[in-house]
Design an enzyme around this catalytic site. Structure first.
Site, PDB file in Angstrom:
ATOM      1  N   CYS A 131       4.931   9.701   0.661  1.00  0.00           N
ATOM      2  CA  CYS A 131       3.597  10.296   0.620  1.00  0.00           C
ATOM      3  C   CYS A 131       3.530  11.266  -0.547  1.00  0.00           C
ATOM      4  O   CYS A 131       4.282  12.241  -0.577  1.00  0.00           O
ATOM      5  CB  CYS A 131       3.260  11.009   1.926  1.00  0.00           C
ATOM      6  SG  CYS A 131       1.632  11.802   1.912  1.00  0.00           S
ATOM      7  N   ASN A 152       9.600   4.192   3.721  1.00  0.00           N
ATOM      8  CA  ASN A 152       9.432   3.625   5.052  1.00  0.00           C
ATOM      9  C   ASN A 152      10.714   2.949   5.516  1.00  0.00           C
ATOM     10  O   ASN A 152      11.602   2.635   4.720  1.00  0.00           O
ATOM     11  CB  ASN A 152       8.329   2.554   5.011  1.00  0.00           C
ATOM     12  CG  ASN A 152       6.973   3.117   4.701  1.00  0.00           C
ATOM     13  OD1 ASN A 152       6.264   3.560   5.589  1.00  0.00           O
ATOM     14  ND2 ASN A 152       6.597   3.089   3.429  1.00  0.00           N
ATOM     15  N   HIS A 198       4.744   3.978  12.892  1.00  0.00           N
ATOM     16  CA  HIS A 198       4.964   3.968  11.441  1.00  0.00           C
ATOM     17  C   HIS A 198       6.015   5.035  11.151  1.00  0.00           C
ATOM     18  O   HIS A 198       5.726   6.226  11.242  1.00  0.00           O
ATOM     19  CB  HIS A 198       3.638   4.277  10.739  1.00  0.00           C
ATOM     20  CG  HIS A 198       3.721   4.349   9.243  1.00  0.00           C
ATOM     21  ND1 HIS A 198       3.249   3.337   8.427  1.00  0.00           N
ATOM     22  CD2 HIS A 198       4.195   5.308   8.417  1.00  0.00           C
ATOM     23  CE1 HIS A 198       3.421   3.677   7.165  1.00  0.00           C
ATOM     24  NE2 HIS A 198       3.997   4.869   7.124  1.00  0.00           N
ATOM     25  N   ARG A 210       0.835  -1.197   0.000  1.00  0.00           N
ATOM     26  CA  ARG A 210       0.000   0.000   0.000  1.00  0.00           C
ATOM     27  C   ARG A 210       0.873   1.252   0.000  1.00  0.00           C
ATOM     28  O   ARG A 210       0.982   1.945  -0.988  1.00  0.00           O
ATOM     29  CB  ARG A 210      -0.949  -0.040   1.213  1.00  0.00           C
ATOM     30  CG  ARG A 210      -2.111   0.954   1.141  1.00  0.00           C
ATOM     31  CD  ARG A 210      -1.754   2.299   1.697  1.00  0.00           C
ATOM     32  NE  ARG A 210      -1.258   2.251   3.067  1.00  0.00           N
ATOM     33  CZ  ARG A 210      -0.669   3.284   3.666  1.00  0.00           C
ATOM     34  NH1 ARG A 210      -0.488   4.424   3.017  1.00  0.00           N
ATOM     35  NH2 ARG A 210      -0.224   3.176   4.912  1.00  0.00           N
ATOM     36  N   ASP A 211       1.538   1.526   1.093  1.00  0.00           N
ATOM     37  CA  ASP A 211       2.352   2.734   1.213  1.00  0.00           C
ATOM     38  C   ASP A 211       3.504   2.716   0.215  1.00  0.00           C
ATOM     39  O   ASP A 211       3.859   3.749  -0.354  1.00  0.00           O
ATOM     40  CB  ASP A 211       2.885   2.844   2.641  1.00  0.00           C
ATOM     41  CG  ASP A 211       3.439   4.209   2.973  1.00  0.00           C
ATOM     42  OD1 ASP A 211       3.839   4.937   2.058  1.00  0.00           O
ATOM     43  OD2 ASP A 211       3.479   4.564   4.157  1.00  0.00           O
ATOM     44  N   HIS A 268       9.146   6.713   8.752  1.00  0.00           N
ATOM     45  CA  HIS A 268       9.845   6.864   7.479  1.00  0.00           C
ATOM     46  C   HIS A 268      11.307   7.203   7.747  1.00  0.00           C
ATOM     47  O   HIS A 268      11.638   7.853   8.744  1.00  0.00           O
ATOM     48  CB  HIS A 268       9.179   7.953   6.636  1.00  0.00           C
ATOM     49  CG  HIS A 268       7.883   7.503   6.028  1.00  0.00           C
ATOM     50  ND1 HIS A 268       7.675   7.448   4.662  1.00  0.00           N
ATOM     51  CD2 HIS A 268       6.729   7.067   6.597  1.00  0.00           C
ATOM     52  CE1 HIS A 268       6.446   7.006   4.424  1.00  0.00           C
ATOM     53  NE2 HIS A 268       5.850   6.768   5.580  1.00  0.00           N
TER      54      HIS A 268
END
Length: 310
Positions: A243, A252, A210, A14-15, A212
């Site tokens: 993002c 990430n 979460h 996803r990310d 990065h």
């Protein structure tokens, strides 16, 4: 005394993929998913129920979710930014929703097209939708707070703002809270302090992180969150991600580096780290031309590294 089990959730599907410019075939995504399941990863953020026009990478969200639900023994979460996305996800059978809002008002407007207060009120709608379902069908609701440690558009984000949001989300009906360093602004002292404060504010709800690695501090921040009692962390294989609505945001923390850190500190993950590292070669095949990051794959495992996973 044995160390607790730490859950590692793979968010690359996803990310990670939201920053890849070309559309990845659904079957390649599922091959990636199945390979990580074979390596012992049991939690995944598999897709986003967002606008198919704005994010065509996730036009196959329903297909991805249905395929995941057919795999036994995994936790498949899906991201949504609004009530409409949550409605689509629930119609598709989602069992775990990740609803993300931003502590930064500027990031909220760019990422979700509305201010943070409106996003909060929409979360109340999502909770109402979930509670209207029969108990056996109600999804697990995770509320994520993006830009919790700073924002490239606004700069510093006060800890009091994040604490207020976490408290309100918990009171509204979130089953767990996740704090996200969306743009890599966090540093370890800040992380430990905020995690300790939010843990007290949300009265025992699970709290995850979460991070990065924009400025190289993601693993240090994970260690700080561990010191504050966090037991759930996101990672993306090969350090993928970022993002699209946060200038300067990069990938990430690499899942393989995250697992190495945890296992080297004696935490159990139930993940086969050599298998995970080997999977990066297949990832490069699925994502030609996409840079991959991470230190463990480059340097290799130490000769005396404990490969036993409790």
């Amino acid at each position: 005394m044995s160390q607790p089990l730490i859950q590692v959730r793979e968010v690359g599907l996803r990310d990670g993929l939201q920053m890849v410019p070309h559309i990845i075939p659904t079957e390649d995504k599922l091959d990636w998913l199945r390979a990580e399941v074979s390596a012992g990863v049991s939690a995944f953020d598999v897709t986003s129920f967002v606008s198919k026009t704005k994010m065509p990478q996730f036009a196959d969200a329903e297909l991805m979710l249905q395929a995941c639900l057919a795999l036994p023994g995994i936790e498949a979460s899906v991201l949504t930014l609004n009530a409409r996305g949550a409605e689509r996800a629930l119609e598709a059978g989602a069992q775990r929703l990740v609803y993300v809002l931003s502590a930064s008002a500027a990031h909220s407007r760019g990422n979700a097209g509305r201010d943070t207060e409106t996003a909060l009120q929409e979360f109340a709608q999502v909770v109402a939708m979930a509670r209207a379902l029969a108990p056996a069908q109600r999804p697990h609701l995770e509320a994520g707070i993006a830009t919790a440690f700073g924002c490239t558009l606004e700069g510093a984000v006060p800890a009091s703002r994040v604490r207020e949001l976490a408290t309100r989300l918990a009171e509204m009906g979130a089953d767990e809270i996740m704090l996200a360093d969306t743009v890599g602004y966090a540093q370890p002292r800040q992380v430990q302090a905020l995690f300790e404060q939010v843990r007290q504010d949300i009265n025992g709800l699970p709290l995850g992180g979460h991070f990065h690695d924009t400025r190289g501090l993601a693993l240090a921040n994970v260690a700080a969150a561990l010191n504050a009692g966090a037991t759930k962390f996101d990672g993306a294989l090969g350090g993928l991600g970022g993002c699209p609505f946060a200038p300067g945001a990069s990938g990430n923390v690499a899942t393989e580096d995250l697992v190495y850190l945890l296992q080297s500190m004696g935490f159990a993950t139930e993940i086969d780290l050599p298998a995970l590292i080997a999977l990066r070669e297949r990832l490069a095949h699925w994502l030609p031309g996409t840079p991959l990051y991470g230190a463990v794959a480059r340097a290799g495992l130490p000769k005396d590294f404990p490969l036993v996973n409790a």
